[in-house]
Motif scaffolding. Sequence first.
Motif, PDB file in Angstrom:
ATOM      1  N   VAL A  48       0.853  -1.198   0.000  1.00 28.84           N
ATOM      2  CA  VAL A  48       0.000   0.000   0.000  1.00 28.84           C
ATOM      3  C   VAL A  48       0.881   1.237   0.000  1.00 28.84           C
ATOM      4  O   VAL A  48       1.965   1.256   0.604  1.00 28.84           O
ATOM      5  N   SER A  49       0.443   2.276  -0.675  1.00 28.81           N
ATOM      6  CA  SER A  49       1.142   3.553  -0.652  1.00 28.81           C
ATOM      7  C   SER A  49       1.187   4.115   0.768  1.00 28.81           C
ATOM      8  O   SER A  49       0.192   4.077   1.495  1.00 28.81           O
ATOM      9  N   ILE A  50       2.335   4.623   1.166  1.00 28.05           N
ATOM     10  CA  ILE A  50       2.462   5.245   2.483  1.00 28.05           C
ATOM     11  C   ILE A  50       1.513   6.427   2.613  1.00 28.05           C
ATOM     12  O   ILE A  50       0.895   6.639   3.662  1.00 28.05           O
ATOM     13  N   ASP A  51       1.362   7.181   1.538  1.00 21.42           N
ATOM     14  CA  ASP A  51       0.480   8.347   1.584  1.00 21.42           C
ATOM     15  C   ASP A  51      -0.970   7.938   1.816  1.00 21.42           C
ATOM     16  O   ASP A  51      -1.727   8.659   2.468  1.00 21.42           O
ATOM     17  N   GLU A  52      -1.360   6.776   1.296  1.00 23.01           N
ATOM     18  CA  GLU A  52      -2.715   6.283   1.556  1.00 23.01           C
ATOM     19  C   GLU A  52      -2.897   5.958   3.035  1.00 23.01           C
ATOM     20  O   GLU A  52      -3.948   6.232   3.616  1.00 23.01           O
ATOM     21  N   VAL A 104      -4.907   8.209   8.989  1.00 18.79           N
ATOM     22  CA  VAL A 104      -4.588   8.566  10.373  1.00 18.79           C
ATOM     23  C   VAL A 104      -5.506   9.690  10.844  1.00 18.79           C
ATOM     24  O   VAL A 104      -5.840  10.600  10.074  1.00 18.79           O
ATOM     25  N   ASN A 105      -5.929   9.626  12.084  1.00 14.58           N
ATOM     26  CA  ASN A 105      -6.763  10.674  12.661  1.00 14.58           C
ATOM     27  C   ASN A 105      -6.123  12.041  12.444  1.00 14.58           C
ATOM     28  O   ASN A 105      -4.920  12.220  12.651  1.00 14.58           O
ATOM     29  N   ALA A 106      -6.925  13.004  12.010  1.00 16.47           N
ATOM     30  CA  ALA A 106      -6.389  14.321  11.649  1.00 16.47           C
ATOM     31  C   ALA A 106      -5.630  14.975  12.801  1.00 16.47           C
ATOM     32  O   ALA A 106      -4.651  15.688  12.575  1.00 16.47           O
ATOM     33  N   ARG A 148      -3.882   7.357  16.174  1.00 16.33           N
ATOM     34  CA  ARG A 148      -5.181   6.741  15.919  1.00 16.33           C
ATOM     35  C   ARG A 148      -5.409   6.565  14.426  1.00 16.33           C
ATOM     36  O   ARG A 148      -5.065   7.432  13.631  1.00 16.33           O
ATOM     37  N   ILE A 149      -6.006   5.437  14.076  1.00 18.76           N
ATOM     38  CA  ILE A 149      -6.482   5.210  12.714  1.00 18.76           C
ATOM     39  C   ILE A 149      -7.989   5.385  12.733  1.00 18.76           C
ATOM     40  O   ILE A 149      -8.697   4.703  13.480  1.00 18.76           O
TER      41      ILE A 149
END
Length: 325
Positions: free
Chosen positions: A55-59, A64-66, A91-92
């Motif tokens: 998976v792309s790291i950016d994805e 991740v929680n803002a 947090r996810i």
Amino acid sequence: MAEGFEPTGDGWTLANFTAAIHRGGVAMWAWSPTQRVARLDGLCREFWGVSESVVSIDELFARVNAEDRVEMVENWWASEREPQAYSFDFRIGDGAGARWISARGVGGEASRVGAWIQAIFLDVTYTKRAEEAERLLTAELAHRVSNMFAVARALTSIVARDAKSMPLFAEDLSRRFGVLHEATALATRSQHGDHGNVPMGTLAERILAPYRNGANIDVDIADAVVAPPGKVNDYAMIFHELATNSAKYGALSGGGTLTLRGRMEDGAARLTWEEGAAPSSATKAEGTGFGSRLLKQTIERSLGGRFERTIDADGLRFEMVVESV
């Protein structure tokens, strides 16, 4: 190794070790800084809510929680360079269903296998929620103690205005404190399962009784509106919080008018607390302080309801709706 204790047999496999690690809430992963991708094992994919192994790291960052994202990204990239053990939590997802993850590993060359950096994710949701509950409990306790002192001051002031003598003052004040204690005990007993449903009107009357002689109070709550055993303390806290604020800033500070209504409408309990303009000149900004956060936490999270509060020159209106009591 002593004879007879060497690991042998079908059970001594990488798959079995991996399964044991997963049962402990530990997921394994690796990532490539140059390609900006991560390779995730099965449990790791479950944590992130993705189906692909690569998976792309950016994805992942986007999931991740803002509130945690900026610090988490900084820690993530720092783990590539700094040659030391690290641990950072984030947090996810959002809201009450967010999953707490602790990323752990060793930075620098020690964690590299070719172009990949290896580490683990540990599910720490249960621990984080327990810590949050403990912090909330501590803050709530401090708030309630502060409120009790505020109530004591307010009641003392109310009784003092009408007292004809010191003995009568002491008797009246003692009675009011006694009623307040009964209301608190009623909620506590119900919370521990000693009683069934508690009529909301009874609960409100108990909590508002100490203020009766200092304000015009009208409580009209239908018999069908009740608090179930596990929620009595929540409703008692709500009434107590509203009464405390009113005793400091609103109608219950002396000479004001309070109307409390309760009805069942389409299976939902609707409670409306309305105060006339405060006779006192004291003012307080709406929605600030721990009391407001506690009301929001109790009504929305614990009771699953919603509320609206407006404060203007005419006074205060507070309305809450709980779909099922």
